[in-house]
Design an enzyme around this catalytic site. Structure first.
Site, PDB file in Angstrom:
ATOM      1  N   CYS A  10       0.575  -0.985  -0.151  1.00 15.08           N
ATOM      2  CA  CYS A  10      -0.197  -0.048  -0.240  1.00 15.08           C
ATOM      3  C   CYS A  10       0.453   0.734   0.370  1.00 15.08           C
ATOM      4  O   CYS A  10       2.089   1.498  -0.052  1.00 15.08           O
ATOM      5  CB  CYS A  10      -1.158   0.111   1.253  1.00 15.08           C
ATOM      6  SG  CYS A  10      -0.248  -0.475   3.118  1.00 15.08           S
ATOM      7  N   HIS A  39       5.665  -5.166   8.352  1.00 14.63           N
ATOM      8  CA  HIS A  39       5.799  -6.147   9.420  1.00 14.63           C
ATOM      9  C   HIS A  39       5.684  -7.474   8.080  1.00 14.63           C
ATOM     10  O   HIS A  39       4.279  -7.881   7.650  1.00 14.63           O
ATOM     11  CB  HIS A  39       4.231  -6.472  10.071  1.00 14.63           C
ATOM     12  CG  HIS A  39       4.098  -5.629  11.204  1.00 14.63           C
ATOM     13  ND1 HIS A  39       2.945  -5.807  12.276  1.00 14.63           N
ATOM     14  CD2 HIS A  39       5.119  -6.029  11.859  1.00 14.63           C
ATOM     15  CE1 HIS A  39       3.149  -4.985  13.174  1.00 14.63           C
ATOM     16  NE2 HIS A  39       5.218  -5.125  13.225  1.00 14.63           N
ATOM     17  N   HIS A  72       4.347   1.732  11.791  1.00 20.90           N
ATOM     18  CA  HIS A  72       3.201   2.182  13.174  1.00 20.90           C
ATOM     19  C   HIS A  72       3.046   2.554  13.578  1.00 20.90           C
ATOM     20  O   HIS A  72       1.727   2.512  14.629  1.00 20.90           O
ATOM     21  CB  HIS A  72       3.041   0.472  13.306  1.00 20.90           C
ATOM     22  CG  HIS A  72       3.515  -0.518  12.938  1.00 20.90           C
ATOM     23  ND1 HIS A  72       4.947  -1.517  12.520  1.00 20.90           N
ATOM     24  CD2 HIS A  72       2.953  -1.159  11.783  1.00 20.90           C
ATOM     25  CE1 HIS A  72       4.785  -2.002  11.375  1.00 20.90           C
ATOM     26  NE2 HIS A  72       3.354  -2.839  11.242  1.00 20.90           N
ATOM     27  N   CYS A  94       2.342   6.219   9.242  1.00 19.31           N
ATOM     28  CA  CYS A  94       1.639   5.703   8.227  1.00 19.31           C
ATOM     29  C   CYS A  94       0.998   7.289   8.160  1.00 19.31           C
ATOM     30  O   CYS A  94       0.799   7.203   9.940  1.00 19.31           O
ATOM     31  CB  CYS A  94       1.454   4.645   8.048  1.00 19.31           C
ATOM     32  SG  CYS A  94      -0.905   4.904   6.294  1.00 19.31           S
ATOM     33  N   GLU A 124       0.785  -0.553  16.373  1.00 17.41           N
ATOM     34  CA  GLU A 124       0.218   0.389  16.274  1.00 17.41           C
ATOM     35  C   GLU A 124      -0.831   0.740  17.592  1.00 17.41           C
ATOM     36  O   GLU A 124      -1.143   2.354  18.060  1.00 17.41           O
ATOM     37  CB  GLU A 124      -0.671   0.312  15.220  1.00 17.41           C
ATOM     38  CG  GLU A 124      -1.407   1.500  14.910  1.00 17.41           C
ATOM     39  CD  GLU A 124      -2.381   1.404  13.710  1.00 17.41           C
ATOM     40  OE1 GLU A 124      -3.610   1.362  13.230  1.00 17.41           O
ATOM     41  OE2 GLU A 124      -2.519  -0.003  12.698  1.00 17.41           O
ATOM     42  N   CYS A 192      -8.370   1.656   7.254  1.00 14.52           N
ATOM     43  CA  CYS A 192      -7.240   2.325   6.395  1.00 14.52           C
ATOM     44  C   CYS A 192      -8.134   1.702   4.410  1.00 14.52           C
ATOM     45  O   CYS A 192      -8.372   0.753   4.985  1.00 14.52           O
ATOM     46  CB  CYS A 192      -5.549   2.235   6.420  1.00 14.52           C
ATOM     47  SG  CYS A 192      -5.451   0.596   5.659  1.00 14.52           S
ATOM     48  N   SER A 220       1.531  -9.459  10.583  1.00 21.02           N
ATOM     49  CA  SER A 220       1.277  -8.670   9.493  1.00 21.02           C
ATOM     50  C   SER A 220      -0.127  -8.852  10.401  1.00 21.02           C
ATOM     51  O   SER A 220      -1.535  -9.805   9.591  1.00 21.02           O
ATOM     52  CB  SER A 220       1.192  -8.934   8.011  1.00 21.02           C
ATOM     53  OG  SER A 220       0.515  -8.078   7.426  1.00 21.02           O
ATOM     54  N   SER A 221      -0.755  -7.997  10.910  1.00 21.25           N
ATOM     55  CA  SER A 221      -2.491  -7.686  10.974  1.00 21.25           C
ATOM     56  C   SER A 221      -3.474  -7.549   9.712  1.00 21.25           C
ATOM     57  O   SER A 221      -4.508  -8.712  10.094  1.00 21.25           O
ATOM     58  CB  SER A 221      -2.749  -7.116  12.466  1.00 21.25           C
ATOM     59  OG  SER A 221      -3.941  -6.204  12.338  1.00 21.25           O
TER      60      SER A 221
END
Length: 316
Positions: A10, A39, A72, A94, A124, A192, A220-221
């Protein structure tokens, strides 16, 4: 085989990686990064080969060294610790995460109780919580909202981790809305656009295929949430860190396979998986497009691209 679009990096992930690479070019190695920049194990490994050093605390960074803050986000306490060591900080947070931080700061200033929807052990959430720990409560389920020992008329503001499942978050926010009468929030959730797009694409894959494979790392969430979204849609779904992790039995009896990738997974990992699936007989690719991110990008901080060298106390 059905391939989701958009997938992989992204705008926030691309920006974070670009920041580290530009820091290497501008200052030379070593460059220190607090926690993983994003991540994904492959991204981290590739940067380590260029003498990027990942640390869990600013205390591990030599005084006056370059230190990049990961995508994060971090708490004010981390920034203060970096300032105390005179670190040259470059902030790769971000912008969408920074927006949530600002929301929490405003709510705390207005003396509201903040319900932060997310996973308390995620970086985060740790950073966002740190903006106003005395006023913030982390909740992750409807049950936790219902158990809150707060009067119904408590002034409450909710915020959310950006990488959650859209459906799960909606249920928790609905519970908050039912629970409190004096409530403010972002209008919509804080998830997001990249997470939303990838989850929407996975839902489409689930409706068209027998198995869904999601490329990305276990930590990675947003990637884990994509797998859960497909599973909830009733389709077998597996997280695939790289092609070596593919268990061929997952697709042996499948007539069609869906493929996507989390927002921190490099596209080359997807290409390698597609090549292997082609060898297994899935050599025809249909692309399903559920959104576009081609025109979305975030600017880089001046400290990374050649502006004034930013000390940690000047970073934002």
């Amino acid at each position: 085989m059905v391939l989701a679009e958009p997938r992989s990096f992204c705008a926030g992930v691309r920006r974070a990686i670009d920041i580290v690479e530009m820091a290497l070019e501008r200052f030379g190695p070593p460059v220190y990064v607090r926690n993983q920049i994003v991540h994904n194990h492959h991204v981290v490994w590739a940067l380590e080969q260029r003498d990027v050093r990942f640390v869990s605390s600013t205390d591990e960074v030599p005084r006056n060294a370059v230190c990049v803050l990961s995508a994060h986000g971090v708490s004010p306490a981390v920034r203060e610790a970096a300032a105390a060591r005179d670190l040259r900080v470059i902030d790769a947070t971000c912008p969408l995460v920074s927006k949530v931080h600002q929301q929490v700061v405003r709510a705390a200033r207005d003396e509201r109780t903040i319900l932060l929807v997310g996973h308390s052990d995620h970086e985060e959430v740790e950073g966002t919580y740190g903006e106003a720990p005395e006023r913030t409560i982390v909740v992750s389920t409807v049950e936790e909202v219902r158990r809150l020992d707060l009067p119904r008329d408590t002034p409450v503001t909710y915020a959310t981790q950006t990488t959650l499942s859209i459906d799960d978050t909606r249920e928790v926010v609905d519970a908050i809305t039912e629970r409190f009468t004096d409530l403010t929030g972002p209008g919509t959730d804080d998830i997001c656009f990249a997470s939303q797009n990838r989850q929407n694409a996975v839902k489409v894959l689930a409706g068209r295929t027998d198995v869904v494979l999601v490329v990305g790392s276990e930590n990675s969430s947003n990637t884990v949430r994509m797998v859960e979204v497909a599973q909830r849609a009733g389709v077998r779904s597996y997280l695939v860190p790289d092609v070596e992790a593919l268990d061929e039995s997952w697709v042996r009896d499948a007539a069609s396979v869906g493929v996507s990738a989390g927002a921190s997974a490099p596209e080359f990992l997807v290409d390698q998986l597609l090549d292997r699936l082609a060898e297994l007989g899935f050599d025809r690719i249909d692309v399903v497009v559920t959104g576009s991110e081609a025109d979305i990008s975030f600017g880089l901080p001046s400290a990374a691209v050649g502006g004034p060298e930013a000390k940690s106390k000047e970073s934002s």
